[in-house]
Enzyme design. Structure first.
Site, mmCIF file in Angstrom:
data_model
loop_
_atom_site.group_PDB
_atom_site.id
_atom_site.type_symbol
_atom_site.label_atom_id
_atom_site.label_comp_id
_atom_site.label_asym_id
_atom_site.label_seq_id
_atom_site.Cartn_x
_atom_site.Cartn_y
_atom_site.Cartn_z
ATOM 1 N N PRO A 88 4.799 12.605 0.144
ATOM 2 C CA PRO A 88 3.630 13.343 1.184
ATOM 3 C C PRO A 88 2.399 13.530 0.144
ATOM 4 O O PRO A 88 0.637 14.054 1.549
ATOM 5 C CB PRO A 88 4.108 14.206 1.161
ATOM 6 C CG PRO A 88 5.381 14.466 0.154
ATOM 7 C CD PRO A 88 5.789 12.801 0.360
ATOM 8 N N GLU A 115 14.310 16.231 -4.089
ATOM 9 C CA GLU A 115 13.165 17.277 -4.520
ATOM 10 C C GLU A 115 12.068 16.486 -5.416
ATOM 11 O O GLU A 115 10.422 16.960 -5.581
ATOM 12 C CB GLU A 115 13.004 18.123 -5.864
ATOM 13 C CG GLU A 115 13.848 19.366 -4.529
ATOM 14 C CD GLU A 115 15.210 19.079 -3.840
ATOM 15 O OE1 GLU A 115 15.443 18.617 -4.780
ATOM 16 O OE2 GLU A 115 15.558 19.466 -2.578
ATOM 17 N N ARG A 153 3.747 -6.458 12.104
ATOM 18 C CA ARG A 153 3.049 -6.699 13.293
ATOM 19 C C ARG A 153 0.777 -7.565 12.909
ATOM 20 O O ARG A 153 0.594 -7.373 14.289
ATOM 21 C CB ARG A 153 2.943 -6.103 14.743
ATOM 22 C CG ARG A 153 2.287 -3.967 13.753
ATOM 23 C CD ARG A 153 2.688 -3.816 15.072
ATOM 24 N NE ARG A 153 2.235 -3.693 16.676
ATOM 25 C CZ ARG A 153 1.272 -3.614 16.529
ATOM 26 N NH1 ARG A 153 0.266 -2.889 15.915
ATOM 27 N NH2 ARG A 153 1.333 -3.872 17.997
ATOM 28 N N ASP A 168 -5.327 -3.185 20.363
ATOM 29 C CA ASP A 168 -4.687 -2.856 19.343
ATOM 30 C C ASP A 168 -5.274 -1.478 20.128
ATOM 31 O O ASP A 168 -6.751 -1.032 19.082
ATOM 32 C CB ASP A 168 -4.374 -2.241 18.317
ATOM 33 C CG ASP A 168 -2.357 -3.193 18.291
ATOM 34 O OD1 ASP A 168 -2.327 -3.125 19.443
ATOM 35 O OD2 ASP A 168 -2.351 -3.219 17.293
#
Ligand code: ADE
Length: 245
Positions: A88, A115, A153, A168
């Site tokens: 993150p 963690e 893709r 898309d």
């Protein structure tokens, strides 16, 4: 394109990778995904991959030795390709980042767990860090699958229709408008007549306007970032005016 995934949870990958489009992409040789269990590079009896943090505090930290050994064994030292840490704390993933990453013939993906991981992995092994969004998951496995899916893709041939990815949502910088299939009427709701008219020019214009309208309504920020034709701008102007009235 080849992906080498380094993880402590290899068992979560096969069900997704062996379904549908990604399955076919592997069978047809467009992508290869090798999932490596970091635990296989431990040397102690209990195959320990984590340890308590120096300085105290809660949680366990991924040890550097098995991660370095796994990556160096598979990708070489120096490595033959980038090694991306899924975290993150990484740079935000987007269609643009996918377009950039798919240019590499091979990528290593390191899935963090617990963690955190020993900082030396980040400093001396990892070459890029990617986040799939501002929320925290229990590990990098789902993010790695998302990255593999989004890149695969984009490879010509992976989607049956060569235009698939180009039209898309996001690829054009616009969200896609509405789609319909049979029946022409369902519970009294009708498919727009223009789509059944056979007039390709009108259909194209209807689709363009639908994409512009949806983007204007849901993601007006995206409209700032793309080039619009004179016709597009006139249509948006009409939308804005009708909003004001
Ligand atoms: N690992 C845990 N949360 C993540 C996120 N949001 N993106 C990438 N890797 C992660």
């Amino acid at each position: 394109m080849q992906f080498d995934v380094f993880t402590l949870l290899p068992e979560v990958f096969p069900s997704y990778l062996n379904s549908s489009i990604l399955k076919r992409a592997q069978e047809n040789g467009y992508i290869q995904v090798d999932v490596h269990n970091i635990r296989d590079w431990t040397h102690d009896k209990h195959h320990v991959t984590d340890d308590t943090p120096y300085g105290g505090g809660g949680g366990m930290i991924m040890k550097p030795e098995p991660v370095f050994e796994a990556v160096e064994d598979i990708l070489g030292n120096p490595p033959v390709c980038p090694l991306i840490l899924m975290t993150p704390q990484g740079r935000p993933f987007s269609q643009k980042v996918a377009d950039e990453l798919v240019l590499h013939p091979r990528l290593g993906l390191l899935c963090g767990r617990y963690e955190g991981l020993d900082e030396r992995i980040r400093q001396h092994l990892v070459t890029d860090e990617i986040s799939i969004g501002d929320y925290v998951l229990t590990g990098g496995e789902l993010p790695a699958l998302i990255l593999i899916d989004a890149l695969s893709r984009l490879i010509p041939g992976v989607l049956g229709d060569e235009n698939g990815a180009a039209n898309d949502s996001h690829a054009s910088g616009l969200l896609e408008g509405a789609h319909y299939t049979r029946p022409a009427e369902f519970r009294g709701w009708e498919v727009p007549a223009v789509l059944r008219s056979g007039d390709h020019g009108k259909v194209a214009q209807w689709r363009r306007e639908g994409a512009l309208r949806r983007t204007y309504e849901r993601r007006p920020d995206m409209l700032e970032k793309i080039e619009l034709s004179k016709q597009d701008r006139a249509f948006l102007e009409r939308l804005r005016n009708s909003d004001e009235n």
